[in-house]
Structures are given as C-alpha cells and as structure tokens.
Design an enzyme around this catalytic site. Structure first.
Site, PDB file in Angstrom:
ATOM      1  CG  ASP A  86      -2.097   0.935   1.269  1.00  0.00           C
ATOM      2  OD1 ASP A  86      -2.115   1.783   0.326  1.00  0.00           O
ATOM      3  OD2 ASP A  86      -1.789   1.610   2.534  1.00  0.00           O
ATOM      4  CG  HIS A  87      -0.246   4.802   0.177  1.00  0.00           C
ATOM      5  ND1 HIS A  87      -0.960   6.100  -0.666  1.00  0.00           N
ATOM      6  CD2 HIS A  87      -1.647   4.738   0.758  1.00  0.00           C
ATOM      7  CE1 HIS A  87      -1.971   6.275  -0.295  1.00  0.00           C
ATOM      8  NE2 HIS A  87      -2.683   5.464   0.206  1.00  0.00           N
ATOM      9  CG  HIS A 180      -4.541   8.206   3.212  1.00  0.00           C
ATOM     10  ND1 HIS A 180      -5.156   8.989   1.660  1.00  0.00           N
ATOM     11  CD2 HIS A 180      -5.229   6.888   2.733  1.00  0.00           C
ATOM     12  CE1 HIS A 180      -4.942   8.327   1.154  1.00  0.00           C
ATOM     13  NE2 HIS A 180      -4.975   6.577   1.278  1.00  0.00           N
ATOM     14  N   GLY A 181      -7.361   8.631   6.655  1.00  0.00           N
ATOM     15  CA  GLY A 181      -8.067   9.048   8.215  1.00  0.00           C
ATOM     16  C   GLY A 181      -9.117   9.473   8.551  1.00  0.00           C
ATOM     17  CB  VAL A 231     -11.125   0.144   5.277  1.00  0.00           C
ATOM     18  CG1 VAL A 231     -11.877   0.672   6.703  1.00  0.00           C
ATOM     19  CG2 VAL A 231     -12.346   0.216   4.516  1.00  0.00           C
ATOM     20  CB  ALA A 232      -6.234   1.444   7.031  1.00  0.00           C
ATOM     21  CB  THR A 233      -8.315   5.079   9.985  1.00  0.00           C
ATOM     22  OG1 THR A 233      -7.283   5.769   9.173  1.00  0.00           O
ATOM     23  CG2 THR A 233      -8.596   6.115  11.082  1.00  0.00           C
TER      24      THR A 233
HETATM   25  P1  13P Z   1      -7.733   4.881   5.362  1.00  0.00           P
HETATM   26  O1  13P Z   1      -6.512   5.015   6.406  1.00  0.00           O
HETATM   27  O2  13P Z   1      -8.859   6.639   5.572  1.00  0.00           O
HETATM   28  O3  13P Z   1      -9.499   3.632   5.959  1.00  0.00           O
HETATM   29  O4  13P Z   1      -7.620   4.976   4.040  1.00  0.00           O
HETATM   30  C1  13P Z   1      -7.320   3.492   3.767  1.00  0.00           C
HETATM   31  C2  13P Z   1      -6.610   3.903   2.302  1.00  0.00           C
HETATM   32  O5  13P Z   1      -6.707   4.069   1.674  1.00  0.00           O
HETATM   33  C3  13P Z   1      -5.166   2.690   2.780  1.00  0.00           C
HETATM   34  O6  13P Z   1      -4.642   2.930   1.339  1.00  0.00           O
END
Ligand code: 13P
Length: 277
Positions: A86-87, A180-181, A231-233
């Site tokens: 990711d990124h 993000h976040g 989805v991460a945050t």
């Molecule tokens: P969020 O942390 O806003 O869910 O975004 C996740 C994301 O896009 C990871 O690349």
C-alpha cells in the site's frame, strides 16, 4: 491443515470483476491480532480480501515476516486473498516487494507531476509484469494522514484514461472526495466524476480513504465502478480503543486473554465493510 487459497491471481480477479458491480475489500494489517481479525471476518463471510502492508508496517514487522504472516494466515483460514504493498513511495520498495513475492504493489506517484508519475509507474509495471504481479497507481490528490484536505485535486476521466494507457497498470486510485484518516465533515463523493472515469477506462478503480465514508456512499461508489475499497484507520481505531478500555479495566497480564475482545471488535468492523462490497 490443508486448505486451498489464492484461487486466482489478483489480475484475473480484477478482470472477472470488469463490467460487474462488486468490489474487493482491502484492509491493512499491523500485527498478528489485526491480521487474525481480518481473517476471521473473511472466513466467516466466505469473501475474498486484499491484505495491505505500508512501508511503516513493513518496517515494524519485517518484509519477509509480514508477507509470510499474511500468506500463512490466508492458507490457515482458507481465505481467497492477496498481499499488496500500500502506498509504495519508491520504485525500489516496489521492486523489493515484487522480488519478495507480493501479489500486488502500489506505486504512489500522486504528488509528482503526471509525466514523472507515468515514467516511474511504467518502470514498476515492467518489473511486475515479468512476475505476474499487479500494479496499482494513483492519480489526483487523496490527502494523506496529516495533509490538508483543502487542496483536493480530483482525478479527471481524461487523465485517468491517458495514464492507464501509458502505463499498463491494473488498478488506479482516484481522487473523488475521500481522504485518509477520519473526516472533520461528512465526505461527499463526486459520483458523476466516478461514472465518467469508469466509462473511460477498464482498469480497476480504487477508493482510498474508506474509513468514515458513510455506508450508502460506499455502496453507491461500488455500484458505479469502484473495484477495491481501502480501509485502514477504522481498523487501528477499533483495535486501540478497545485495547485501551480493556487495559484500564482489568489487571490480567495474560495478553492472550486481554487481546481477544479487541480482535473481535476489528472482526465485526471488517465484517461490516465486507458486507458493503
Ligand atoms: P483510511 O485510513 O482512511 O481508511 O484509508 C485507507 C487507505 O486508503 C489505505 O491506502
């Protein structure tokens, strides 16, 4: 425990999804506990999942270790899934992940001028294609954690088409109003723009910044052509908020007894997201 996993490559999966409504959920994992929660959710709902690692998570767990944790978990839980960078912030990191055996890598040149983004993405695609690895790129400005959301440079259909054709990528992260976040105000996705981009290119469109986007907007985005929801945050938040509460409210030192409710909170969250795609 012998179970089948990786039923098809991610490239094949994206192609299978073309022209249909439906997307893949991509969740970041940070440790054994969040990975386990994601696997329990995917296994329970019998749905595929993309497991994502950022540079920070790779630094924290170690590249080979994190990759093998993800692979072993997919096999152990009998889940169809893929490991994705990711990124990726450099061609070198993407190369390292391709060589190590990732299924998919993102090269994020979104903050570079488009020509340079194309040039570097092309390099990653060339290396990835030799190994059958998927490549995701980003075009437009999806604010990263701590970055201002005021700039908000949305992706145009014309640029998306030109970028996809010039690079040969499999997936493209687009800017249509997410960040993000967590959000200060409810996001309002630009669905007309999404439809235009979806009509202009066949690459799998990716929605970054999935945390905090209202469910009905996620569903509509998937209906209109999003094929990967990140989805991460919300995962970090569910885990840590639960853990904080648990630690403040008991004296147990056996971490195997303390962690499970936090794992369950993440599992419930991931199940709810899986049900949206
Ligand atoms: P969020 O942390 O806003 O869910 O975004 C996740 C994301 O896009 C990871 O690349």
């Amino acid at each position: 425990m012998e179970k089948t996993y990786n039923y098809m490559t991610l490239k094949e999966k994206y192609i299978q999804l073309q022209g249909k409504s439906g997307a893949l959920l991509a969740t970041n994992f940070y440790n054994f506990e969040t990975l386990r929660a994601e696997m329990q959710a995917a296994s329970k709902l019998n749905k595929p999942i993309i497991l994502q690692l950022t540079q920070s998570s790779i630094d924290y767990m170690g590249l080979e270790n994190a990759l093998n944790m993800g692979r072993t978990a997919l096999k152990y839980y009998g889940v169809e899934g893929w490991i994705h960078l990711d990124h990726g912030g450099s061609v070198e990191l993407a190369e390292q992940c391709i060589k190590a055996g990732f299924d998919s890598v993102m090269f994020d040149g979104s903050e570079l001028p488009m020509e340079q983004n194309i040039e570097l993405t092309q390099k990653v695609v060339k290396m990835a294609q030799e190994k059958g690895v998927c490549v995701e790129a980003e075009l437009g400005y999806v604010a990263k954690l701590g970055q201002s959301t005021e700039k908000m440079e949305y992706t145009s259909a014309e640029d998306a088409k030109a970028f996809a054709e010039a690079t040969g990528i499999d997936a493209l992260a687009i800017a249509i109003g997410t960040a993000h976040g967590f959000y200060k105000e409810e996001p309002r996705l630009d669905f007309d723009r999404l439809s235009e981009i979806a009509a202009a290119t066949n690459v799998a469109l990716v929605l970054h910044g999935g945390s905090g986007v209202p469910d009905e907007q996620v569903r509509k985005a998937v209906e209109l052509g999003i094929k990967k929801l990140n989805v991460a945050t919300e995962i970090k938040n569910a885990f840590m908020e639960n853990l904080k509460y648990l630690l403040l409210n008991n004296t147990e030192i056996d971490l195997r007894k303390v962690f499970p409710p936090a794992i369950l909170a993440v599992q419930n969250l991931v199940e709810s997201k899986l049900n949206l795609v």
